[in-house]
Design a protein around this motif. Structure first.
Motif, PDB file in Angstrom:
ATOM      1  N   GLN A   1       0.832  -1.185   0.000  1.00 51.51           N
ATOM      2  CA  GLN A   1       0.000   0.000   0.000  1.00 51.51           C
ATOM      3  C   GLN A   1       0.873   1.243   0.000  1.00 51.51           C
ATOM      4  N   LEU A   2       0.300   2.354  -0.445  1.00 50.33           N
ATOM      5  CA  LEU A   2       1.014   3.617  -0.501  1.00 50.33           C
ATOM      6  C   LEU A   2       0.369   4.584   0.475  1.00 50.33           C
ATOM      7  N   TYR A   3       1.037   4.833   1.594  1.00 48.49           N
ATOM      8  CA  TYR A   3       0.570   5.822   2.557  1.00 48.49           C
ATOM      9  C   TYR A   3      -0.916   5.675   2.865  1.00 48.49           C
ATOM     10  N   GLY A   4      -1.350   4.469   3.123  1.00 50.09           N
ATOM     11  CA  GLY A   4      -2.704   4.255   3.595  1.00 50.09           C
ATOM     12  C   GLY A   4      -3.734   4.032   2.519  1.00 50.09           C
ATOM     13  N   PHE A   5      -3.376   4.260   1.239  1.00 50.57           N
ATOM     14  CA  PHE A   5      -4.342   3.991   0.198  1.00 50.57           C
ATOM     15  C   PHE A   5      -4.535   2.477   0.070  1.00 50.57           C
TER      16      PHE A   5
ATOM     17  N   ALA B   1       7.928   9.041  -3.033  1.00 52.75           N
ATOM     18  CA  ALA B   1       9.153   8.490  -3.612  1.00 52.75           C
ATOM     19  C   ALA B   1      10.040   8.034  -2.464  1.00 52.75           C
ATOM     20  N   LYS B   2      10.677   6.895  -2.640  1.00 52.82           N
ATOM     21  CA  LYS B   2      11.529   6.362  -1.584  1.00 52.82           C
ATOM     22  C   LYS B   2      12.668   7.322  -1.286  1.00 52.82           C
ATOM     23  N   GLY B   3      12.819   7.651   0.014  1.00 52.26           N
ATOM     24  CA  GLY B   3      13.879   8.561   0.424  1.00 52.26           C
ATOM     25  C   GLY B   3      13.509  10.022   0.340  1.00 52.26           C
ATOM     26  N   TYR B   4      12.208  10.320   0.102  1.00 47.09           N
ATOM     27  CA  TYR B   4      11.753  11.703  -0.018  1.00 47.09           C
ATOM     28  C   TYR B   4      10.490  11.895   0.815  1.00 47.09           C
ATOM     29  N   TYR B   5      10.269  13.141   1.232  1.00 41.66           N
ATOM     30  CA  TYR B   5       9.014  13.454   1.900  1.00 41.66           C
ATOM     31  C   TYR B   5       7.970  13.736   0.844  1.00 41.66           C
ATOM     32  N   GLY B   6       6.840  13.040   0.928  1.00 44.77           N
ATOM     33  CA  GLY B   6       5.815  13.125  -0.100  1.00 44.77           C
ATOM     34  C   GLY B   6       5.095  14.461  -0.120  1.00 44.77           C
TER      35      GLY B   6
ATOM     36  N   VAL C   1       5.962  18.404  -9.626  1.00 37.86           N
ATOM     37  CA  VAL C   1       6.023  18.214  -8.177  1.00 37.86           C
ATOM     38  C   VAL C   1       7.488  18.146  -7.754  1.00 37.86           C
ATOM     39  N   TYR C   2       7.823  18.827  -6.654  1.00 36.37           N
ATOM     40  CA  TYR C   2       9.193  18.831  -6.127  1.00 36.37           C
ATOM     41  C   TYR C   2       9.183  18.225  -4.719  1.00 36.37           C
ATOM     42  N   LEU C   3       9.930  17.134  -4.529  1.00 28.58           N
ATOM     43  CA  LEU C   3       9.980  16.439  -3.243  1.00 28.58           C
ATOM     44  C   LEU C   3      11.335  16.680  -2.572  1.00 28.58           C
ATOM     45  N   THR C   4      11.272  16.892  -1.257  1.00 30.52           N
ATOM     46  CA  THR C   4      12.489  17.142  -0.479  1.00 30.52           C
ATOM     47  C   THR C   4      13.102  15.822  -0.023  1.00 30.52           C
ATOM     48  N   PRO C   5      14.382  15.590  -0.262  1.00 36.73           N
ATOM     49  CA  PRO C   5      15.016  14.338   0.176  1.00 36.73           C
ATOM     50  C   PRO C   5      15.100  14.275   1.694  1.00 36.73           C
ATOM     51  N   LEU C   6      14.981  13.057   2.233  1.00 38.17           N
ATOM     52  CA  LEU C   6      15.083  12.849   3.672  1.00 38.17           C
ATOM     53  C   LEU C   6      16.554  12.727   4.044  1.00 38.17           C
ATOM     54  N   ALA C   7      17.083  13.743   4.711  1.00 40.45           N
ATOM     55  CA  ALA C   7      18.490  13.761   5.102  1.00 40.45           C
ATOM     56  C   ALA C   7      18.629  14.566   6.386  1.00 40.45           C
ATOM     57  N   ILE C   8      19.625  14.235   7.178  1.00 40.63           N
ATOM     58  CA  ILE C   8      19.858  14.939   8.444  1.00 40.63           C
ATOM     59  C   ILE C   8      20.059  16.429   8.176  1.00 40.63           C
ATOM     60  N   GLY C   9      19.344  17.242   8.955  1.00 38.83           N
ATOM     61  CA  GLY C   9      19.450  18.676   8.811  1.00 38.83           C
ATOM     62  C   GLY C   9      18.419  19.299   7.901  1.00 38.83           C
TER      63      GLY C   9
ATOM     64  N   ASN D   1      -1.114  12.053   9.342  1.00 38.02           N
ATOM     65  CA  ASN D   1      -1.087  10.597   9.179  1.00 38.02           C
ATOM     66  C   ASN D   1       0.006  10.185   8.202  1.00 38.02           C
ATOM     67  N   LYS D   2       0.214  10.995   7.168  1.00 36.79           N
ATOM     68  CA  LYS D   2       1.281  10.712   6.205  1.00 36.79           C
ATOM     69  C   LYS D   2       2.643  10.811   6.880  1.00 36.79           C
ATOM     70  N   LEU D   3       2.812  11.817   7.749  1.00 35.33           N
ATOM     71  CA  LEU D   3       4.067  11.965   8.479  1.00 35.33           C
ATOM     72  C   LEU D   3       4.296  10.781   9.416  1.00 35.33           C
ATOM     73  N   ALA D   4       3.234  10.314  10.061  1.00 36.72           N
ATOM     74  CA  ALA D   4       3.352   9.154  10.945  1.00 36.72           C
ATOM     75  C   ALA D   4       3.730   7.908  10.151  1.00 36.72           C
ATOM     76  N   ASP D   5       3.134   7.725   8.974  1.00 39.08           N
ATOM     77  CA  ASP D   5       3.481   6.586   8.113  1.00 39.08           C
ATOM     78  C   ASP D   5       4.950   6.627   7.729  1.00 39.08           C
ATOM     79  N   MET D   6       5.435   7.819   7.390  1.00 37.77           N
ATOM     80  CA  MET D   6       6.831   7.960   6.987  1.00 37.77           C
ATOM     81  C   MET D   6       7.773   7.594   8.135  1.00 37.77           C
ATOM     82  N   MET D   7       7.411   7.987   9.365  1.00 36.33           N
ATOM     83  CA  MET D   7       8.265   7.674  10.504  1.00 36.33           C
ATOM     84  C   MET D   7       8.222   6.182  10.842  1.00 36.33           C
ATOM     85  N   ARG D   8       7.104   5.543  10.558  1.00 39.56           N
ATOM     86  CA  ARG D   8       7.042   4.083  10.751  1.00 39.56           C
ATOM     87  C   ARG D   8       7.919   3.367   9.732  1.00 39.56           C
ATOM     88  N   GLU D   9       7.997   3.901   8.522  1.00 42.34           N
ATOM     89  CA  GLU D   9       8.817   3.294   7.486  1.00 42.34           C
ATOM     90  C   GLU D   9      10.308   3.542   7.732  1.00 42.34           C
ATOM     91  N   ASN D  10      10.639   4.641   8.383  1.00 36.85           N
ATOM     92  CA  ASN D  10      12.029   4.997   8.688  1.00 36.85           C
ATOM     93  C   ASN D  10      12.209   4.980  10.208  1.00 36.85           C
TER      94      ASN D  10
END
Length: 402
Positions: A65-69, A256-261, A281-289, A315-324
């Protein structure tokens, strides 16, 4: 017979055979498609038809599934069919459509063909003959309904030169003198053409998903809801095309894997061109800082209680934190600089804590979430208008550990 005349004669014969049997394009280039498990193997143009040869492969296991869909019935289902409302279009010109005639080796709605995991089915679809000169077309089965995935192909490139190019070869043939004929009275031919469709049946939204830092395209998953149905497509290139009902409003999620949706709503009727429009659409990569603004977070004026309209994004943010599971974040609250400094500082802190509390209630460990308020000390916009000030009232999170 003169050799040159014989050569011309053979060329004409070859041309006439080519015209009779049409143009064939094997493995045509397809710019985008809604389902990767269905492929166009060949397109053949005859005197009467546009014949599309396709191959379906039933996947052995459903995708996650994708973020609860919820997962759709295709792929991973046990039944397939082809919608008889399928048609071909010239891209960007929805009034130029070519109707479905019949299909071979696949039933049409409402009947179904049962398939087993891993099974491959080759089938053929016949449509009205594409007008010569249309060398790119869209294969549009329709907008998916009741959880089913439609098979849409956008930008199918084929061999279909204009008539004037085909006629160049015919001019090489010597013409025999024709007997003089008595002119006939012009026949009255009834106009059987369909009235022009001034309101397009669908609008095509096209765009590309980019890395917000490098501005390079990235593979992504595009999910949206249409009339209660949750649909999703995958794009390995980052480019996508989706047919939408011009009268509807759609909620999209891009992941996208490694990015905030990203989440956004689209109303095709609001675009300048109702038959097609762009949305990158422009997605921000998940990286420290990295500091990421959380969109669509709402509070009552001067209060810190989250409104229900905020839940989807959180809920999307919570899903992302569960995945990471190693990720830790600092939630930061910000206000504008209107009003008492200390009160704004406290309000921003309580709003950050409200987001922190929401995530903890969704099962995210409290030790992974810090909350801070900065009041109006860190504006992103220094304008004085109401719209510019509103951009400073925001909630962000900073990735502190990955």
């Amino acid at each position: 017979m003169n050799f040159k005349l014989l050569l011309v004669f053979l060329c004409v014969i070859g041309f006439s055979l080519n015209t009779s049997f049409g143009q064939v394009t094997d493995s045509p280039k397809v710019e985008e498609q809604s389902a990767s498990y269905v492929k166009i193997q060949r397109v053949e143009l005859t005197d009467k038809y546009t014949v599309v040869y396709l191959e379906f492969t039933e996947r052995k296991s459903p995708s996650p599934q994708l973020y609860g869909f919820p997962q759709k019935l295709n792929p991973g289902s046990s039944q397939i069919w082809l919608d008889p409302e399928t048609r071909l279009y010239k891209p960007g010109e929805t009034d130029k459509k070519f109707k479905f005639i019949r299909a071979e080796n696949i039933p049409t709605d409402p009947t179904r063909k049962r398939v087993t995991p891993g099974e491959t089915v080759e089938f053929v679809a016949y449509f009205e003959r594409l007008t010569p000169g249309i060398e790119v077309f869209d294969f549009y089965e329709g907008r998916s309904t009741q959880g089913q995935q439609s098979w849409n192909f956008y930008g199918v490139h084929i061999k279909n030169p204009p008539k004037n190019q085909l006629n160049k070869s015919a001019k090489l043939a010597p013409k025999a003198e024709e007997p003089i004929k008595k002119p006939l009275e012009p026949a009255v031919v009834p106009d059987t053409r369909e009235p022009e469709n001034t309101s397009p049946e669908f609008a095509v939204m096209r765009g590309t998903v980019y890395n917000a830092k490098t501005k390079q395209p990235i593979p992504a998953q595009i999910a949206y809801i249409e009339k209660g149905d949750s649909l999703q497509i995958r794009s390995s290139s980052g480019k996508y095309r989706i047919g939408l009902d011009p009268k509807e409003t759609y909620d999209f999620r891009i992941a996208a894997k490694g990015y905030y949706g990203s989440s956004f709503s689209v109303s095709p009727a609001d675009s300048a061109s109702r038959s097609g429009f762009n949305h990158d659409v422009y997605l921000t990569p998940l990286a420290i800082g990295e500091t990421i603004t959380i969109p669509n977070i709402y509070f009552a004026t001067s209060e810190y209680t989250l409104l229900a309209e905020s839940y989807q994004e959180l809920n999307k943010l919570a899903d992302m934190m569960r995945e990471n599971r190693e990720m830790q974040i600092r939630v930061e609250g910000h206000t504008d600089n209107v009003g008492d400094f200390d009160k704004n500082l406290e309000l921003s802190r309580k709003r950050a804590e409200a987001v922190q509390k929401f995530l903890i209630e969704k099962g995210i460990d409290a030790g992974r979430i810090e909350a801070k308020g900065y009041g109006g000390t860190r504006p992103i916009n220094k304008g004085t208008s109401a719209e510019e000030k509103s951009k400073n009232r925001r909630v962000e999170f900073v990735i502190t550990k990955m």
